[in-house]
Design a protein around this motif. Structure first.
Motif, PDB file in Angstrom:
ATOM      1  N   THR A   1      -9.822  -3.207  -0.992  1.00 25.03           N
ATOM      2  CA  THR A   1     -10.072  -1.853  -0.526  1.00 25.03           C
ATOM      3  C   THR A   1     -10.838  -1.924   0.790  1.00 25.03           C
ATOM      4  O   THR A   1     -11.560  -2.891   1.051  1.00 25.03           O
ATOM      5  CB  THR A   1     -10.885  -1.045  -1.555  1.00 25.03           C
ATOM      6  OG1 THR A   1     -12.108  -1.739  -1.833  1.00 25.03           O
ATOM      7  CG2 THR A   1     -10.102  -0.861  -2.844  1.00 25.03           C
ATOM      8  N   LYS A   2     -10.689  -0.909   1.598  1.00 23.18           N
ATOM      9  CA  LYS A   2     -11.420  -0.866   2.866  1.00 23.18           C
ATOM     10  C   LYS A   2     -12.870  -0.435   2.662  1.00 23.18           C
ATOM     11  O   LYS A   2     -13.732  -0.702   3.497  1.00 23.18           O
ATOM     12  CB  LYS A   2     -10.712   0.074   3.840  1.00 23.18           C
ATOM     13  CG  LYS A   2      -9.337  -0.432   4.257  1.00 23.18           C
ATOM     14  CD  LYS A   2      -8.636   0.524   5.209  1.00 23.18           C
ATOM     15  CE  LYS A   2      -7.275  -0.007   5.603  1.00 23.18           C
ATOM     16  NZ  LYS A   2      -6.541   0.930   6.499  1.00 23.18           N
ATOM     17  N   GLU A   3     -13.134   0.245   1.520  1.00 26.23           N
ATOM     18  CA  GLU A   3     -14.489   0.622   1.140  1.00 26.23           C
ATOM     19  C   GLU A   3     -14.757   0.106  -0.262  1.00 26.23           C
ATOM     20  O   GLU A   3     -13.852   0.053  -1.104  1.00 26.23           O
ATOM     21  CB  GLU A   3     -14.658   2.146   1.179  1.00 26.23           C
ATOM     22  CG  GLU A   3     -14.421   2.761   2.546  1.00 26.23           C
ATOM     23  CD  GLU A   3     -14.524   4.278   2.511  1.00 26.23           C
ATOM     24  OE1 GLU A   3     -15.093   4.810   1.534  1.00 26.23           O
ATOM     25  OE2 GLU A   3     -14.027   4.922   3.446  1.00 26.23           O
TER      26      GLU A   3
ATOM     27  N   ILE B   1      -1.036   5.847  -7.709  1.00 28.01           N
ATOM     28  CA  ILE B   1      -2.377   5.592  -7.192  1.00 28.01           C
ATOM     29  C   ILE B   1      -3.077   6.928  -7.056  1.00 28.01           C
ATOM     30  O   ILE B   1      -2.540   7.862  -6.458  1.00 28.01           O
ATOM     31  CB  ILE B   1      -2.349   4.880  -5.824  1.00 28.01           C
ATOM     32  CG1 ILE B   1      -1.773   3.471  -5.958  1.00 28.01           C
ATOM     33  CG2 ILE B   1      -3.754   4.778  -5.246  1.00 28.01           C
ATOM     34  CD1 ILE B   1      -1.745   2.713  -4.646  1.00 28.01           C
ATOM     35  N   SER B   2      -4.294   7.014  -7.610  1.00 31.30           N
ATOM     36  CA  SER B   2      -5.042   8.263  -7.523  1.00 31.30           C
ATOM     37  C   SER B   2      -5.523   8.486  -6.092  1.00 31.30           C
ATOM     38  O   SER B   2      -5.674   7.549  -5.309  1.00 31.30           O
ATOM     39  CB  SER B   2      -6.231   8.224  -8.484  1.00 31.30           C
ATOM     40  OG  SER B   2      -7.119   7.185  -8.109  1.00 31.30           O
TER      41      SER B   2
ATOM     42  N   LEU C   1      -6.664   5.938  -2.930  1.00 38.52           N
ATOM     43  CA  LEU C   1      -5.947   5.992  -1.658  1.00 38.52           C
ATOM     44  C   LEU C   1      -6.942   6.210  -0.513  1.00 38.52           C
ATOM     45  O   LEU C   1      -6.809   5.618   0.563  1.00 38.52           O
ATOM     46  CB  LEU C   1      -4.913   7.120  -1.672  1.00 38.52           C
ATOM     47  CG  LEU C   1      -3.632   6.862  -2.473  1.00 38.52           C
ATOM     48  CD1 LEU C   1      -2.779   8.128  -2.506  1.00 38.52           C
ATOM     49  CD2 LEU C   1      -2.842   5.711  -1.881  1.00 38.52           C
ATOM     50  N   ALA C   2      -7.939   7.042  -0.764  1.00 35.56           N
ATOM     51  CA  ALA C   2      -8.947   7.297   0.262  1.00 35.56           C
ATOM     52  C   ALA C   2      -9.778   6.051   0.557  1.00 35.56           C
ATOM     53  O   ALA C   2     -10.322   5.909   1.663  1.00 35.56           O
ATOM     54  CB  ALA C   2      -9.859   8.434  -0.184  1.00 35.56           C
ATOM     55  N   ARG C   3      -9.863   5.146  -0.419  1.00 32.70           N
ATOM     56  CA  ARG C   3     -10.611   3.898  -0.219  1.00 32.70           C
ATOM     57  C   ARG C   3      -9.748   2.820   0.443  1.00 32.70           C
ATOM     58  O   ARG C   3     -10.193   1.711   0.672  1.00 32.70           O
ATOM     59  CB  ARG C   3     -11.139   3.370  -1.555  1.00 32.70           C
ATOM     60  CG  ARG C   3     -12.126   4.270  -2.257  1.00 32.70           C
ATOM     61  CD  ARG C   3     -13.458   4.334  -1.530  1.00 32.70           C
ATOM     62  NE  ARG C   3     -14.458   5.078  -2.276  1.00 32.70           N
ATOM     63  CZ  ARG C   3     -14.677   6.376  -2.155  1.00 32.70           C
ATOM     64  NH1 ARG C   3     -13.939   7.099  -1.312  1.00 32.70           N
ATOM     65  NH2 ARG C   3     -15.622   6.973  -2.858  1.00 32.70           N
ATOM     66  N   GLY C   4      -8.483   3.126   0.726  1.00 37.09           N
ATOM     67  CA  GLY C   4      -7.603   2.184   1.424  1.00 37.09           C
ATOM     68  C   GLY C   4      -7.198   0.994   0.576  1.00 37.09           C
ATOM     69  O   GLY C   4      -7.188  -0.152   1.052  1.00 37.09           O
ATOM     70  N   ILE C   5      -6.828   1.250  -0.666  1.00 36.52           N
ATOM     71  CA  ILE C   5      -6.497   0.157  -1.579  1.00 36.52           C
ATOM     72  C   ILE C   5      -5.132  -0.436  -1.267  1.00 36.52           C
ATOM     73  O   ILE C   5      -4.202   0.264  -0.862  1.00 36.52           O
ATOM     74  CB  ILE C   5      -6.562   0.640  -3.051  1.00 36.52           C
ATOM     75  CG1 ILE C   5      -6.568  -0.553  -4.006  1.00 36.52           C
ATOM     76  CG2 ILE C   5      -5.417   1.599  -3.372  1.00 36.52           C
ATOM     77  CD1 ILE C   5      -6.968  -0.180  -5.421  1.00 36.52           C
TER      78      ILE C   5
ATOM     79  N   ALA D   1       0.865  -1.173   0.000  1.00 40.03           N
ATOM     80  CA  ALA D   1       0.000   0.000   0.000  1.00 40.03           C
ATOM     81  C   ALA D   1       0.897   1.216   0.000  1.00 40.03           C
ATOM     82  O   ALA D   1       1.838   1.300   0.779  1.00 40.03           O
ATOM     83  CB  ALA D   1      -0.917   0.012   1.218  1.00 40.03           C
ATOM     84  N   ARG D   2       0.643   2.138  -0.894  1.00 39.68           N
ATOM     85  CA  ARG D   2       1.527   3.303  -1.077  1.00 39.68           C
ATOM     86  C   ARG D   2       2.949   2.875  -1.412  1.00 39.68           C
ATOM     87  O   ARG D   2       3.902   3.569  -1.101  1.00 39.68           O
ATOM     88  CB  ARG D   2       1.516   4.205   0.168  1.00 39.68           C
ATOM     89  CG  ARG D   2       0.178   4.868   0.434  1.00 39.68           C
ATOM     90  CD  ARG D   2       0.262   5.787   1.637  1.00 39.68           C
ATOM     91  NE  ARG D   2      -1.025   6.361   1.930  1.00 39.68           N
ATOM     92  CZ  ARG D   2      -1.436   7.546   1.458  1.00 39.68           C
ATOM     93  NH1 ARG D   2      -0.670   8.236   0.655  1.00 39.68           N
ATOM     94  NH2 ARG D   2      -2.620   8.009   1.776  1.00 39.68           N
ATOM     95  N   GLY D   3       3.082   1.693  -1.995  1.00 45.70           N
ATOM     96  CA  GLY D   3       4.358   1.320  -2.573  1.00 45.70           C
ATOM     97  C   GLY D   3       5.253   0.453  -1.753  1.00 45.70           C
ATOM     98  O   GLY D   3       6.203  -0.105  -2.254  1.00 45.70           O
TER      99      GLY D   3
END
Length: 315
Positions: A254-256, A230-231, A235-239, A135-137
């Motif tokens: 994703t978290k959502e 990642i857009s 990122l806001a969806r917790g991918i 996540a985030r690389g």
């Protein structure tokens, strides 16, 4: 009176001489002597070095390993070195003591560098784990390890250009690096470094390279940040993506829930080898990669919330 036989134990003296690879004098260091018992290291003696011949006395016959820890304040350019002039315990020379012996060890020296490149990251313990979550690389799963020595070794010369020790959160930062190819090595519990999976290239000296040093059951490897973009919506969806490396299947979560998802996989010559659409809103997306050859792939996910790209390794 004693009718039995009393066996005498022969003991020996091990004398230590220290030198350096650049002929400087070692004024302040600690020398540790380990014996090997059932494959494990057992600390026998620990003594300070004060630039004289150092002796370990009353030693039984057996196999031993030496470790020299230079004082970082007195000698900031000297590196922790094992017998055999090795930087890693996994590469240390094991020597047999069967009589009085003089052992000379050459303490390794860090190269003087003038670059501005940086490699930074985290050391994670992942025992019993096939691969981590990205996540985030960077890898997220695993136990952060403190006090792990990490080295950036020039691939063409084998010289150490930068060194660091991970902090309480497992983070480390290697500075002063020039453009070029490096082997990233870490010293932990005698585990071997997988050199084929520990290569890092610095292409510019502006942007720090993010890495994860993965300490697993089968050795130590390095993962360079695998997200290429990642857009903010995703990122806001917790991918996140896992595992990496991949054996049969990759999972994106994703978290959502997200909708309108299409996943494509591109090989290293630009060919699309997988394309898969998902209907409805979901939080988990499974993609089979068992049929793909070993190598590096780009995974692209597009959705109503944005786009994500990962570089992954298929084993």
């Amino acid at each position: 009176d004693c009718d039995g036989f009393i066996e005498s134990v022969t003991s020996h003296t091990l004398s230590i001489q220290l030198a350096t690879s650049n002929a400087q004098t070692v004024n302040n260091a600690t020398v540790l002597l380990y014996s090997i018992f059932e494959g494990e290291l057992v600390l026998q003696q620990e003594k300070p070095w004060n630039n004289t011949l150092l002796e370990f006395e009353a030693l039984p016959e057996g196999n031993y390993i030496l470790k020299v820890v230079p004082d970082p304040t007195t000698h900031p350019d000297l590196l922790v070195t094992y017998s055999g002039n090795a930087l890693l315990r996994s590469e240390a020379a094991i020597f047999s003591l069967s009589s009085n012996m003089v052992y000379q060890l050459t303490v390794q020296v860090k190269e003087t560098t003038t670059g501005n490149g940086v490699i930074e990251g985290v050391a994670l313990l992942q025992e019993g784990n096939e691969g981590g979550r990205v996540a985030r690389g960077l890898e997220e799963e695993g136990i952060p390890l403190a006090n792990v020595p990490v080295f950036a070794e020039l691939e063409n010369s084998g010289k150490v250009a930068a060194s660091a020790v991970s902090d309480a959160s497992g983070r480390f930062r290697l500075e002063g690096l020039s453009k070029g190819n490096y082997n990233l090595k870490a010293d932990y519990d005698g585990r071997a470094v997988d050199l084929a999976a520990s290569k890092v290239e610095i292409k510019d000296e502006v942007n720090p390279i993010q890495v994860t040093v993965i300490i697993g059951d089968n050795g130590i490897s390095t993962q360079v940040a695998s997200v290429t973009g990642i857009s903010e919506g995703l990122l806001a969806r917790g991918i996140s993506l896992y595992p990496n490396p991949i054996i049969t299947q990759v999972v994106i979560e994703t978290k959502e829930s997200i909708a309108g998802v299409r996943i494509k996989i591109i090989d290293n010559v630009g060919r699309q080898v997988v394309s898969q659409n998902y209907s409805g809103k979901k939080q988990r997306f499974d993609v089979n990669m068992e049929h793909l050859s070993r190598g590096i792939y780009l995974i692209n996910l597009s959705s109503n919330d944005g786009v994500a790209n990962w570089k992954v390794v298929k084993n």
